[in-house]
Design a protein around this motif. Sequence first.
Motif, short mmCIF file in Angstrom:
data_model
loop_
_atom_site.label_atom_id
_atom_site.label_comp_id
_atom_site.label_asym_id
_atom_site.label_seq_id
_atom_site.Cartn_x
_atom_site.Cartn_y
_atom_site.Cartn_z
N SER A 57 -24.27 9.73 53.01
CA SER A 57 -25.12 9.51 51.83
C SER A 57 -25.19 10.72 50.91
N TYR A 58 -24.66 11.85 51.34
CA TYR A 58 -24.80 13.07 50.55
C TYR A 58 -24.19 12.92 49.16
N SER A 59 -23.04 12.26 49.06
CA SER A 59 -22.39 12.13 47.75
C SER A 59 -23.27 11.36 46.76
N LYS A 60 -24.06 10.40 47.23
CA LYS A 60 -24.95 9.65 46.35
C LYS A 60 -26.17 10.47 45.95
N LEU A 61 -26.54 11.43 46.77
CA LEU A 61 -27.78 12.18 46.56
C LEU A 61 -27.57 13.60 46.05
N SER A 62 -26.37 14.10 46.07
CA SER A 62 -26.13 15.53 45.83
C SER A 62 -26.69 16.05 44.51
N GLN A 63 -26.55 15.29 43.43
CA GLN A 63 -27.06 15.77 42.13
C GLN A 63 -28.58 15.90 42.15
N ILE A 64 -29.26 14.92 42.72
CA ILE A 64 -30.73 14.96 42.80
C ILE A 64 -31.17 16.08 43.73
N LEU A 65 -30.50 16.24 44.86
CA LEU A 65 -30.88 17.28 45.82
C LEU A 65 -30.73 18.67 45.21
N GLU A 66 -29.69 18.87 44.43
CA GLU A 66 -29.48 20.16 43.78
C GLU A 66 -30.47 20.38 42.63
#
Length: 78
Positions: free
Chosen positions: A6-15
């Motif tokens: 799931s990281y690829s779907k969330l990476s922008q928000i997480l950063e």
Amino acid sequence: MDSHPSYSKLSQILEKYPRAAGAVFQAYNDIVFAQQWTHVEVIELPSCQRAAIKGQKPKTDQDLYVVPCTLSETLSFS
């Protein structure tokens, strides 16, 4: 965390919101993989400097929203 599917779907928000990254990552994965919600999307709450999760529980049509936070945080909805 970055090796999880799931990281690829969330990476922008997480950063973008690193303070809430762990809570968002954990809540998203619980909602998608354990609870199996449908129509799940992550939405930004810029005024709160965090993200929320929108989706539907199985066998429902109602949109629900989750604002992930840590146990040590206090949120106000006023």
